[in-house]
Design a protein around this motif. Structure first.
Motif, short mmCIF file in Angstrom:
data_model
loop_
_atom_site.label_atom_id
_atom_site.label_comp_id
_atom_site.label_asym_id
_atom_site.label_seq_id
_atom_site.Cartn_x
_atom_site.Cartn_y
_atom_site.Cartn_z
N ASP A 1 -2.12 9.15 2.09
CA ASP A 1 -2.97 9.20 3.28
C ASP A 1 -2.29 9.87 4.46
OD1 ASP A 1 -5.34 8.30 2.42
OD2 ASP A 1 -5.01 6.20 2.93
N ASP B 1 -15.85 13.19 9.61
CA ASP B 1 -16.70 12.47 10.56
C ASP B 1 -16.88 13.17 11.89
OD1 ASP B 1 -18.21 10.05 11.40
OD2 ASP B 1 -16.56 9.92 12.85
N ARG B 2 -15.81 13.72 12.44
CA ARG B 2 -15.90 14.35 13.75
C ARG B 2 -16.88 15.52 13.73
NH1 ARG B 2 -17.38 15.24 17.48
NH2 ARG B 2 -16.57 15.80 19.53
N VAL C 1 -16.13 2.83 7.44
CA VAL C 1 -15.98 3.17 6.03
C VAL C 1 -14.74 2.49 5.47
CG1 VAL C 1 -14.74 5.34 6.44
CG2 VAL C 1 -16.04 5.06 4.36
N GLU C 2 -14.93 1.93 4.26
CA GLU C 2 -13.81 1.29 3.60
C GLU C 2 -13.03 2.37 2.85
OE1 GLU C 2 -15.10 -1.80 0.93
OE2 GLU C 2 -13.03 -2.17 0.37
N LEU C 3 -11.70 2.40 3.01
CA LEU C 3 -10.90 3.40 2.32
C LEU C 3 -10.15 2.71 1.19
CD1 LEU C 3 -9.57 5.02 5.60
CD2 LEU C 3 -11.35 5.95 4.14
N THR D 1 -5.05 12.62 5.45
CA THR D 1 -5.81 12.30 6.66
C THR D 1 -4.99 12.64 7.90
OG1 THR D 1 -5.05 10.02 6.75
CG2 THR D 1 -7.05 10.41 5.53
N ASN D 2 -4.04 13.53 7.70
CA ASN D 2 -3.20 13.98 8.81
C ASN D 2 -4.05 14.68 9.87
OD1 ASN D 2 -1.59 16.32 10.12
ND2 ASN D 2 -0.03 14.89 9.43
N LYS D 3 -3.64 14.46 11.12
CA LYS D 3 -4.32 15.04 12.27
C LYS D 3 -4.67 16.51 12.08
CE LYS D 3 -3.78 13.60 16.92
NZ LYS D 3 -3.24 12.74 17.83
N LEU E 1 -14.01 10.32 6.09
CA LEU E 1 -13.25 10.06 7.31
C LEU E 1 -12.88 11.37 8.02
CD1 LEU E 1 -11.72 7.61 8.79
CD2 LEU E 1 -9.69 8.59 7.75
N VAL E 2 -12.37 12.30 7.22
CA VAL E 2 -11.90 13.57 7.78
C VAL E 2 -13.06 14.37 8.38
CG1 VAL E 2 -10.93 15.80 7.13
CG2 VAL E 2 -9.87 13.72 6.32
N GLY F 1 -19.70 10.65 9.10
CA GLY F 1 -18.90 11.07 7.95
C GLY F 1 -19.46 10.64 6.62
N LEU G 1 0.77 -1.23 0.00
CA LEU G 1 0.00 0.00 0.00
C LEU G 1 0.81 1.30 0.00
CD1 LEU G 1 -2.58 -1.31 2.56
CD2 LEU G 1 -3.22 -0.56 0.28
N ASP H 1 -0.46 4.79 1.11
CA ASP H 1 -0.01 5.17 2.45
C ASP H 1 0.56 6.57 2.50
OD1 ASP H 1 -0.75 3.06 3.93
OD2 ASP H 1 1.13 1.95 3.72
#
Lengths: 665, 75
Positions: free
Chosen positions: A273, A380-381, A485-487, A277-279, A377-378, A390, A266, A270
């Protein structure tokens, strides 16, 4: 012949469908692109191919999955084409096993053999075919490789019915037998029905219930007894036991057909991502991408081309058509209709096609690359704070193109409450039709900051949607939210797919402009041409001005209390582009130059912004209303959706206009 | 230990999934996520946002409060 196309989500069913039927249906790289059954004709006129929403198993959780199970139960199709992701064989074969148990002729299309290979997974296709006792054809659906073999296979007359059975152990087998005996009136495979009932498949249970001759209570007793027994002996649920038996067989088969080479797989995905999808960077990057898209659409590519087109339409084209009409001796009525009605109205909408194309291109890029699932994903919060999850964000992003597919995309949300709320708030998303309104106003008043102004409207739409979602969720019983969720791995978008996807979306816009908007434009023009005192009256004394003059005071507190603005808003209910086409007619005066010029005289910048906000929110368009009704299921809720949009639009516009005035704008 | 106690990039084996919500459990099972599978904790989003896991050769996103219900053991 009718062939059903089944497979796990995001394994390329629709890509294969498009290859096999030569049509174009919507494709993308996330779970839940196809949410409805689609019918196409196989090439060489062999029969029909039915594209179904992706499912992991035949026991549905979400609404789109239910559609696939329902299809199996209710349609007498000839054979099934099961598309299997070669890089995810183990998971995919769980569905295959259930389809084999169903007992119809089956053929497996082994997709993404190229992806599997790059991950160091080699599959012995012949061995797999032998183990499962069905034909297996390797394909790459995205490029069309191997799809010809599938067509050839279906042209054969006698298709193979597999006999593949798993021994689920004495107790379960006994229960299957007992239930099968009670199902003798059913046409479908009894063993399959019994197994699905044991797994607690609600759709199958509802289907059985229709048949009055079946003793449901006895079946349910058998299931309960078995469940209790398994729980005691195996220390795990019946559903899990059945799953484990299947997994055991699948693992056994895989050990014979797969050879793994150690390869770090991956890495490409990777490394992307780790940034998107970084914090800290996740949300800023998403907003940055959106801003970049608007900048391309408005400042760099779209608007310059649109302006050129606008100049061409109102200048040379009108001139040529005018001369042409003179040559054929058209009556003044016809000339006025064509020049002041059609060219001004429809042309006023068509000039925005370049901007649409740029926007649609980028939306297609997000869909095809795999970024869509990361957005879920990002976000969702934030969505969680609004009482959603999300996955609800995906329908909202799709709603930027057009609200209708957005509303339908909500079907892939697992939780009924969250699904309903997502449908209710999707009409607040700024669709491409509304973009025509922004382009007109932002171009006239905020030329330098177009991208920023338009982005602010999109963000406003999202923010209000979240606030409304929070308010709506207070009226529902609290239920546990579900977010899995599948990424999928990223893919380099395919040029052909991008082109077709962009074209397909833009085509809809052009088609609407030349049919729906055209018809509406003729009506509006006639009403502006005729008045109580006859034809060809001054526009201020036309029927249109008279009738809409009554509506105007209602919106006067919002800053645009003219009959022209009122007319535009009324016709905007038909389609939001009609706001623009109507304005082109009502503000059309000979030698007045382009519409932009006239508009900038008629509004102040604050009024213009308020008008844009009001257009964004005030009502779902005529075609969206039935889509809402289809998803929410009741007239009451449909009316509610329409009404709350109007009320919300009024309040928000009032606050912006009056607030803006107080601040001295 | 629980899944969210893992450090970024660490691997573990799933011991118990039964404390997660029923629907989540079913969805995870659909994706092939069961007891005994190896899971890699990739990252978590801020403010208690969801986390990203790699399991069964695929990447999935899961709410943090659900992930907290998954028991694992370091491999």
């Amino acid at each position: 012949m009718e062939v059903a196309l089944l497979g796990n989500p995001n394994t390329g069913k629709t890509s294969l469908f498009n290859e096999l039927t030569g049509s174009y249906e919507y494709v993308g790289n996330w779970t839940g692109v196809t949410v409805d059954k689609k019918v196409g004709t196989l090439k060489k006129q062999m029969g029909q191919l039915i594209d179904l929403p992706g499912v992991y198993a035949l026991n549905p959780i979400s609404k789109d999955e239910g559609i696939a199970s329902q299809y199996l139960l209710e349609n007498r199709f000839t054979s099934a084409l099961n598309i299997v992701d070669a890089s995810q064989l183990s998971r995919n074969l769980h569905l295959t096993v259930q389809l084999l148990e169903f007992g119809k002729p089956l053929v497996i299309g082994l997709n993404m053999v190229d992806v599997a290979k790059s991950r160091g997974i080699a599959i012995d296709v012949n061995q797999l075919s032998e183990e499962l006792n069905v034909p297996v054809l390797p394909i790459v659906a995205r490029t069309g490789k191997g799809c010809h073999d599938i067509l050839n296979y279906f042209s054969l007359k006698n298709q193979h019915v597999s006999h593949f059975t798993i021994d689920y152990g004495e107790k379960i087998e006994k229960a299957i037998e007992n239930i099968s005996d009670l199902l003798h009136e059913e046409q479908l495979n009894h063993r399959w029905l019994a197994l699905q009932l044991l797994q607690g498949n609600r759709v199958v249970l509802d289907h059985i219930k229709i048949n009055k001759g079946i003793d449901i209570e006895r079946i349910q007793r058998i299931i309960q007894e078995l469940d209790k027994h398994i729980e005691e002996v195996e220390k795990c649920s019946l559903v899990r036991t059945i799953y484990s038996k299947r997994k055991h067989i699948i693992d056994d088969i895989l050990s014979k057909v797969i050879t793994r080479e150690k390869k770090s797989d991956l890495t490409f995905t990777d490394s992307i991502d780790s940034i998107v999808t970084n914090k800290f960077l996740g949300i800023p990057i998403f907003l940055g991408i959106m801003y970049f898209i608007f900048h391309m659409t408005f400042n760099w590519i779209g608007t310059p081309v649109s302006d050129w087109l606008d100049g061409f339409f109102s200048g040379p084209l009108s001139g040529w058509i005018g001369q042409g009409l003179q040559v054929v001796h058209a009556t003044p009525f016809i000339r006025a209709l064509v020049l002041n009605g059609l060219v001004a109205g429809v042309g006023g909408v068509i000039v925005f096609v370049p901007q649409m194309i740029v926007l649609f291109f980028f939306i297609s890029l997000i869909e095809d690359s795999g970024y869509m699932a990361r957005v879920a994903l990002v976000m969702d919060r934030i969505m969680q704070a609004a009482g959603l999850n999300g996955k609800s964000f995906i329908p909202l992003v799709i709603g930027f193109g057009c609200n209708i597919p957005g509303i339908m995309a909500a079907r892939s949300i697992e939780q009924p409450k969250e699904r309903l709320i997502t449908v209710l708030i999707t009409p607040l998303m700024s669709c491409s039709a509304r973009l025509a309104v922004y382009s007109l106003f932002a171009g006239a008043f905020f030329a330098k900051y177009q991208a920023l102004v338009v982005l602010s409207l999109y963000v406003l739409g999202i923010l209000l949607a979240l606030v409304m979602a929070k308010i709506f969720s207070l009226f529902f019983k609290h239920e546990h939210s579900v977010f899995v969720v599948e990424l999928p791995p990223y893919r380099i978008p395919n040029a052909k797919t991008l082109f077709r996807s962009t074209w397909d979306k833009s085509k809809g816009f052009v088609k609407k402009a030349t049919t729906f908007i055209l018809g509406g434009t003729v009506v509006i023009w006639l009403l502006s041409y005729a008045g109580p005192h006859g034809l060809n009256v001054d526009i201020d004394h036309s029927f249109l001005a008279l009738v809409c003059g009554y509506i105007a005071p209602l919106v006067a507190p919002l800053g645009f209390g003219t009959w022209q603005a009122a007319t535009a808003l009324v016709s905007g209910f038909l389609a939001k582009e009609a706001v623009v086409s109507t304005m082109s007619i009502v503000y059309h005066a000979p030698h007045s130059g382009t519409l932009t010029g006239v508009i900038s005289q008629a509004f102040t910048p604050l009024q213009a912004y308020t008008f844009m906000v009001f257009s964004l929110l005030y009502i779902p368009c005529l075609s969206t209303v039935p889509a809402i009704y289809k998803e929410v299921g009741t007239r009451k809720l449909t009316w509610f959706t329409v009404t709350y949009c109007v009320v919300l639009a009024y309040i928000v516009s009032l606050v912006i206009y009056q607030g803006g005035r107080l601040m001295g704008f | 230990m629980i899944l969210t106690e893992l450090k970024k990039g660490e691997k573990a084996t799933i011991l118990n999934l039964s404390r997660t919500t029923k629907l989540v459990q079913r969805r995870l099972l659909d994706l092939g996520v069961t007891e005994g599978e190896e899971v890699c904790y990739k990252c978590a989003l801020p403010f208690g946002g969801p986390c990203m896991l790699e399991v069964c050769g695929q990447c999935i996103g899961l709410r943090r409060n659900e992930a907290k219900e998954i028991q694992v053991v370091r491999t």
